[in-house]
Every structure is written in structure tokens, then in C-alpha cells.
Design a protein around this motif. Structure first.
Motif, PDB file in Angstrom:
ATOM      1  N   ASP A 118     -36.284  14.817 -43.971  1.00  0.00           N
ATOM      2  CA  ASP A 118     -36.109  13.570 -44.714  1.00  0.00           C
ATOM      3  C   ASP A 118     -35.665  13.847 -46.145  1.00  0.00           C
ATOM      4  O   ASP A 118     -36.197  13.293 -47.111  1.00  0.00           O
ATOM      5  N   GLY A 132     -34.478   7.665 -48.784  1.00  0.00           N
ATOM      6  CA  GLY A 132     -35.107   6.367 -48.921  1.00  0.00           C
ATOM      7  C   GLY A 132     -35.688   6.112 -50.294  1.00  0.00           C
ATOM      8  O   GLY A 132     -36.059   4.989 -50.614  1.00  0.00           O
ATOM      9  N   ARG A 137     -31.726   6.131 -40.112  1.00  0.00           N
ATOM     10  CA  ARG A 137     -32.073   5.306 -41.261  1.00  0.00           C
ATOM     11  C   ARG A 137     -31.078   4.178 -41.504  1.00  0.00           C
ATOM     12  O   ARG A 137     -31.231   3.412 -42.455  1.00  0.00           O
TER      13      ARG A 137
END
Length: 774
Positions: free
Chosen positions: A63, A79, A497
Motif C-alpha cells: 500500500d 490513499g 483502489r
């Protein structure tokens, strides 16, 4: 005999297919500020304000997003944009910047360490390489295990990057890591004269292509990928995509062609011939052209980018390639799709051969030695009495043949032998390409994201028609990702995502693939968008979930027909709810403009007017005095009977919507000459206040003052000026709104319901200055 590498026909034919290939405009244009305001885009410019972006690696396992820039490396958490970003400062070694400058390079743009290689090396480390101020350098970067945000460069691992990273920050190259070894296509010397495909970093001996123009002639490398042939790992091959120059026998000019080349991953070079050189190198031409009459094609030869749409087994990805062409006739780009079965068939086909540079190319018709040049030593190659454990065991005649015949005779044609997408005469050039395959109510659709050289991204879906060769292109959105028109140099997509990562020299942007609520609040608006990511769920336009079981989900990507999809919905948005009424004051005999710009360029616009006391709306008749433009309705000379409420309606596939509603009030010549009428509710009429140009006592300098009045940004100064010039400096409090209205009438600015000025929409909303003086 037909040539294997024909000189491309330079736009000899511009038939109907190509002329119409410019395509429709984007249905929705989203400017830079709107993307930021709606959180559709998040930008990262580095800790110093200028990133000097060069490379990007998207690590969805951890991530994290790893970014290589000028003298820096960054680790960003997905994110969270720039939150908790970690940085490694990695400048050139002492003295290298000065040496770079002494050799004639630009200290501002060349003499720094631009990190151009970022690849995963093992479970805990990345391989990073930079230009090092024209002294390429490589090192391992510790990134830790999943769940920890470690980020540090190992000084002990720093070594030369020659043959792994280009010297120049801007020179094209491509690389990938396979089994702990770096495969790179680049120019490996300071002067840019030593192009080749290199393998390094691993435990085996380094390999490279021979210095021979028959193998590589001034190549521009675009992409490198591992594509397995089958389950036998010994058959794995690395594919390189690039352009190079060719010179044909009947021409002294260089032509640019696009290529796909491959080498075996287990290639070890030859024992006596091609020592430490690739022994399995083959290349073939990639054709992307628009077929024309008489067999004449319009070729797109400049390869810009390649994207592999992977399949579950990884052996048969679809190869999406972006091409461009620039000629004296037109500029354009095209996307062609290739199947791996067709690529392998060409590499298994005849070799190209010619007797000398003065002869044409033909298919080699002699005996091809065994094992066939270009195949990998594996179980497939071995026979009971012929066992080849490595390429060093190959006979010398195989290696001599491979050296003399690197080119395949047949080219690789795209699916259906024509481009999937053609864009001509664009105001910009397409540079980057990524693709997402989306499941919809009516099947699968591939959504293309195309990065331009002006900082924008086009979101396009191409639909297959009834005939498999006929397609329809829909440009869903144009996203202005970067404020400055800067070329987009790399894009990565995260399907997990639903995010696009876009890189330019300025920085990196994280862009959401979709924002369905942007399309509107009605079922018809959602349907008309034809966005595979979006569907009407009964109450709103939301992200389409293929696994969802909502009863009211509506989606029609193929046709975008709201009449069919939203039959039980209202196809006409109510006027009172859809558009707020604005009031516009215009002076008689002056020009006045009513603005109306539909969000969708595909929608047709109609104007209607309602004149009091009638409740009926009549369509506005245009003539030489009243013109309908793309931006609105222009009255070249306003008449008093033009007063009324004007409705701007759009019509698209049966869906009608009121986009703008404007109450136009005309200030007559008498009112300007003898003062404004009293306000509603006023018990006492106002004394006349003559216009300055009609009053005999008005100074002759009024014209210059009016010019300052129109362009002034100071509202208080304007009102004071009006009061002083028109009414001798004294004005009762209750006349303030009329003075403001007079000011806005001169400036051509909308006035709201309560007499307050609405926000201007630009210079085109104002009365032309020459009209003020009439």
C-alpha cells in the motif's frame, strides 16, 4: 518480391474513416480547480516544491507509492497522498556535478541525480538507479515488510549504473527486473552512441546485444515486460518495445518503424560465437495503420507507450500500444491492440533476408539450423540425441544464423488489422496509456486513460459494434490534472483502489477513476454519461458494483438511451428546480449577452422566451440581430420588446433540461435620459437624474471615466462615482440599488433577484466597451 520492412506511406490516403477519426469532444471537461475542490485529485510536489519526477512504482502489496525525482526518493502511503511521506536525499557524489558542468552539460537540468529506475528486487528491497550527473549509479533501498513504513538507502550497496540507467535525464529507455536481474534497453555511453539491451545485477555473467545497426539502429526504447510462453519457466522471454530507424534500398532517407523484440531469460550467450552477447535475440515490426483503398495504408509509426492488460494465467496478455504520427498533412495518434498469439506466430514464422543493402527484403528460403534461432534451451528444444542445457551448447551455425538474421519477415498486425482508436488534429499529443477492463450490465468494456503533453488525461471507452471490426469511441471525460500544461510522462493504475497515479516533471497526482455524482441528479443524466463505472441505483448516480443486486440499477453504456432506461423517471428536469433565475439589465440599442454553456458538448441547445404577462413560452427566433453562439445568446442591438424571461434548454437523447434561466430587463433610452423610474413601493417619485452624456453640464471627460467604470474592481468607488456624476453627489439611501443596477447595466453583469450582482462569468458577459459609448 515484397519487402519485409516497407517504407511507410506518408498519409497518401485520407479516406472517410480517417477524416472522421478525430472523434467527438469530451462529454465532460473537468478543470484543475474543480478536480481539487471535489477531492477527485490530490497532488504531491515533493518537500521542496519541485519534484523533477522521473519514475514511479506502485506497490499495492505494501500500500505504498514510490517516487523517484531530482536528487530524491519518496515513499508515500496510498490513499493518504503526502501524509507521512518519507524522503531519501540522494545527490551526486562530490565533484560529479562540477565535472558534468565542465563537460558542457546544463547544471540546472542535467547535472543532478535523476532517479529513473525503481523496481522491486526482493521482499524487502527496491533497486533504484539514477543518472548521477552523467555518472549513472545504482543502490538498494530498504522498504521493509508489509505493514511497516521503512525507507532507507544502503550506502554499502551503491555501485555503478552503467548499462542499467541512462546518462541523460530525458533519454528514452525501458527496464524490468526478472529473477533478481535487471533487463534494460538504453544507450549506455556518455555521448549516446552505444544503444543496446543489457542484462545485469544478478549472479550470472552480464549480457548485451552486439554493436550492430542490423540489431538496433538509433532505438528509442518504450517498454520492457516478462511474458511467459507456457508453464515451462525455461521458456520465459523478455519482450522489448521500441522504435528505430531503417533505410530501404530504394530510399536514402531514414524511416521510423516500431518494433517488438524478445530474448530468452535463460540466455547465457555462446561458447565461441556471441560470447557474453544475446544468442536468442529476434525482432519484428509492429504495424498500426488505417487501411485504405488499393492497399495503401496510413501508418502511425512513432511508438509512445505500451500497456499490458494481463490475463489470469499471465501468458496471453492483450498488448495495448499508443502510436503517433506527425506529417505535413495532419497530426494524430492511434491505439492498436495486439494478441500474443499473433506475436508468437510471427516469431515462429520466416526470417527476413536480403543479399545486400541494395536489395529488397524477402523471406529466407534456405535451411534453418536446429535448434531454431531464437528458441530457448528447454524441454521443448531437447530431443533424445540433442540435449541443450544452455545456449552455450548451441552449435556455432545456429549462432551465426541468429547474428545474420535478427529480423522476422512478417510484421505483427493489430486485432482486426486496424486501430482500436484514432485521434487526429488534436490540440495536444497523446503520450501515456493505461487500460482498465470493467464489468457492466451489458458485458465487459475497456476504459482507456490517455495522458497528454498538456497535463490532461482523457478517459475513453471504445465500444464494439455489431460488426466486430466497427467501433464507437466515447470520450467520457477530460481531466486537467496539472495546472501548467506539462507533458505526462508516466501513469499507473490501481484497480483495487480505483485510482490513477499520474506523473509529470512537476509532481505526482492521485486521481479517482470516477466520480459518478458529477454527472447529475437525474436517472437520464446518469444514463447519458455512458460511464461503465457508474449506474443509477434508484435514487442517485453511484459507482456500479457488478456483484450488487439492487433492483433499480440502470446502466446503458452501449446506447445511452434514457428513454429506454429511465422510462418510469421524469425525462424533463423542472425549470424551477434545475436553474436559479438571474436578472440581467441591458441598455436599449446596446449589445447584451445571455450566457449558457451546456456541460455536455453533445447536447443541442434551444432558447425560449416568456414575455409578461403571457405565460406561454415561445422559441427565440435568431437572425442577424440575435445570434446563437456556443456560449449563449447574443443581442447585437437590444430592443425594448426583448424584455422577458429567457430559458436555455438542452436536449440529448430525448432528455430535456433547463440549464439557465435569465430575466432580461431593458433600460430604455428615455429612462437613461430622464432618470430611473421610482422603485416599487416608493411613495414619492425620484427627481430626474440625467445620463452624463446627455446633461449639458457634464464634463467632456465622461467617456474615459466610463471606461474606468466598466473595468473597475472597486464596487464602492463605482457607486460613489455614479452618485457624483449622475446625481451631483447626493443620493438617498433607497436609491442605492438602482445605482448599482445602472452600474451593472453598463458593465453587462447579471444581477440577482434581490438586486445584488451575481458573480461575473468572464469578459464575454460584459457589454462591449464600444457599445457603452453609443
Amino acid at each position: 518480391m515484397r519487402a519485409a520492412v516497407p517504407v511507410p506511406v506518408r498519409v497518401c490516403w485520407l479516406g472517410a474513416a480517417l477524416l472522421a477519426a478525430g472523434g467527438s469532444p469530451p462529454r465532460l471537461r473537468l478543470p484543475y480547480r474543480e478536480l481539487l475542490a471535489t477531492n477527485r485529485s490530490i497532488l504531491f510536489f515533493g518537500h521542496r516544491g519541485f519534484l523533477g519526477f522521473c519514475s514511479l512504482y506502485l506497490d499495492e502489496y505494501r500500500d505504498r507509492l514510490f517516487v523517484g525525482g531530482k536528487d530524491t526518493l519518496y515513499s508515500l502511503l496510498l490513499g493518504r497522498a503526502s501524509a507521512d511521506a518519507k524522503e531519501i536525499y540522494w545527490p551526486p557524489l562530490p565533484g560529479q556535478t562540477e565535472e558534468c558542468f565542465r563537460k558542457g552539460k546544463d547544471p540546472g537540468t542535467d547535472c543532478a541525480n535523476y532517479v529513473r529506475v525503481l523496481h522491486p528486487y526482493n521482499r524487502t528491497h527496491l533497486l533504484a538507479c539514477g543518472t548521477g550527473a552523467f555518472h549513472p549509479v545504482c543502490a538498494f533501498v530498504y522498504v521493509g515488510h508489509r505493514g511497516e513504513h521503512a525507507f532507507s538507502l544502503d550506502p554499502a550497496s551503491v555501485e555503478t549504473g552503467r548499462g542499467r540507467c541512462p546518462h541523460e535525464p530525458s533519454r528514452a529507455f525501458a527496464s524490468t527486473v526478472i529473477g533478481g536481474e535487471l533487463y534494460a534497453g538504453l544507450t549506455a555511453d556518455f555521448l549516446g552512441r552505444d544503444p543496446g539491451i543489457f542484462r545485469s545485477t544478478g549472479t550470472r555473467s552480464a549480457l548485451r546485444t552486439e554493436v550492430d545497426q542490423r540489431l538496433l539502429n538509433d532505438p528509442k526504447f518504450v517498454a520492457a515486460h516478462l511474458i511467459p510462453d507456457n508453464n515451462d519457466r525455461d521458456n520465459d522471454k523478455a519482450y522489448f518495445f521500441f522504435t528505430e530507424k531503417v533505410v530501404e534500398a530504394d530510399s536514402k532517407e531514414h524511416a521510423i518503424v516500431s518494433r517488438v523484440a524478445r530474448v530468452c531469460v535463460n540466455d547465457a550467450g555462446g561458447q565461441r560465437v556471441l560470447v557474453n552477447k544475446w544468442s536468442t535475440f529476434n525482432k519484428a515490426r509492429l504495424v498500426c495503420s488505417v487501411p485504405g483503398p488499393g492497399g495503401i495504408d496510413t501508418h502511425f509509426d512513432e511508438l509512445e507507450d505500451v500497456f499490458l492488460l494481463r490475463t489470469k494465467d499471465g501468458k496471453s496478455p492483450e498488448i495495448y500500444a499508443l502510436f503517433s504520427t506527425i506529417s505535413h498533412v495532419f497530426q494524430g495518434s492511434a491505439v492498436c491492440v495486439y494478441r500474443m498469439a499473433d506475436v508468437r506466430e510471427v516469431f515462429n514464422g520466416p526470417f527476413a533476408h536480403r543479399e545486400s543493402p541494395h536489395h529488397q527484403w524477402g523471406a529466407y528460403e534456405g535451411r534453418v539450423p536446429y535448434p531454431r534461432p531464437g528458441v530457448c534451451p528447454s524441454k521443448t528444444t531437447n530431443q533424445p540425441r540433442r540435449q541443450y542445457g544452455t545456449t552455450k551448447d548451441f552449435p556455432d551455425d545456429v549462432l551465426h544464423f541468429a547474428r545474420a538474421h535478427p529480423l522476422m519477415y512478417k510484421p505483427v498486425y493489430p486485432r482486426h488489422r486496424q486501430p482500436l482508436l484514432v485521434k487526429t488534429d488534436l490540440p495536444h499529443r497523446l503520450r501515456q496509456l493505461v487500460v482498465d477492463r470493467v464489468e457492466t450490465e451489458d458485458g465487459q468494456h475497456d476504459v482507456l486513460f490517455l495522458g497528454t503533453d498538456v497535463g490532461s488525461v482523457l478517459k475513453v471507452v471504445v465500444l464494439q459494434k455489431t460488426s466486430s471490426a466497427v467501433t464507437e469511441e466515447i470520450v467520457l471525460e477530460e481531466l486537467q490534472v496539472f495546472k501548467v500544461p506539462v507533458p505526462i510522462t508516466q501513469m499507473e493504475i490501481s484497480v483495487k483502489r480505483q485510482t490513477l497515479y499520474v506523473g509529470s516533471s512537476l509532481g505526482v497526482a492521485q486521481v479517482r477513476l470516477h466520480r459518478c455524482e458529477t454527472y447529475g441528479t437525474a436517472c437520464a443524466e446518469c444514463c447519458l454519461a455512458r460511464d461503465p463505472y457508474c449506474a443509477w441505483d434508484g435514487t442517485a448516480c453511484t459507482h456500479h458494483q457488478p456483484s450488487g443486486k439492487r433492483r433499480h440499477r440502470r446502466q446503458d453504456v452501449h446506447h445511452g438511451n434514457p428513454v429506454h432506461q429511465c422510462l418510469d423517471q421524469n425525462l424533463t428536469v423542472d425549470d424551477l428546480e434545475s436553474a436559479e433565475q438571474k436578472v440581467l439589465y441591458g441598455a436599449e440599442d446596446n449589445s447584451t449577452f445571455l450566457e449558457c454553456t451546456p456541460r455536455s458538448p453533445q447536447a443541442s441547445v434551444q432558447w425560449f422566451v416568456q414575455r409578461p404577462p403571457d405565460e406561454q413560452r415561445d422559441e427565440v427566433k435568431t437572425d442577424e440581430r440575435i445570434l446563437q453562439t456556443e456560449q449563449g445568446l447574443l443581442f447585437r442591438k437590444l430592443h425594448r420588446h426583448d424584455a422577458g424571461v429567457y430559458y436555455c434548454k438542452t436536449l440529448e437523447h430525448g432528455f430535456t433540461q433547463t440549464v439557465a434561466k435569465t430575466a432580461l430587463e431593458v433600460i430604455t433610452g428615455e429612462q437613461l435620459a430622464h432618470g430611473f423610474p421610482r422603485e416599487r413601493g416608493d411613495e414619492h417619485p425620484r427627481p430626474p437624474c440625467p445620463a452624463p452624456w446627455l446633461a449639458p453640464q457634464a464634463p467632456k471627460t465622461w467617456f474615459k471615466d466610463i471606461m474606468h467604470l466598466v473595468s473597475s474592481q472597486n464596487v464602492r468607488w463605482v457607486e460613489e462615482y455614479c452618485a457624483r456624476l449622475w446625481c451631483g453627489g447626493s443620493r438617498p439611501h433607497h436609491r442605492k440599488s438602482k445605482l448599482a443596477q445602472a452600474k451593472h447595466a453598463l458593465a453587462g453583469v447579471d444581477v440577482g433577484k434581490k438586486g445584488r450582482a451575481a458573480k461575473p462569468h468572464g469578459e464575454r458577459n460584459r457589454v462591449p466597451r464600444q457599445a457603452v459609448a453609443t
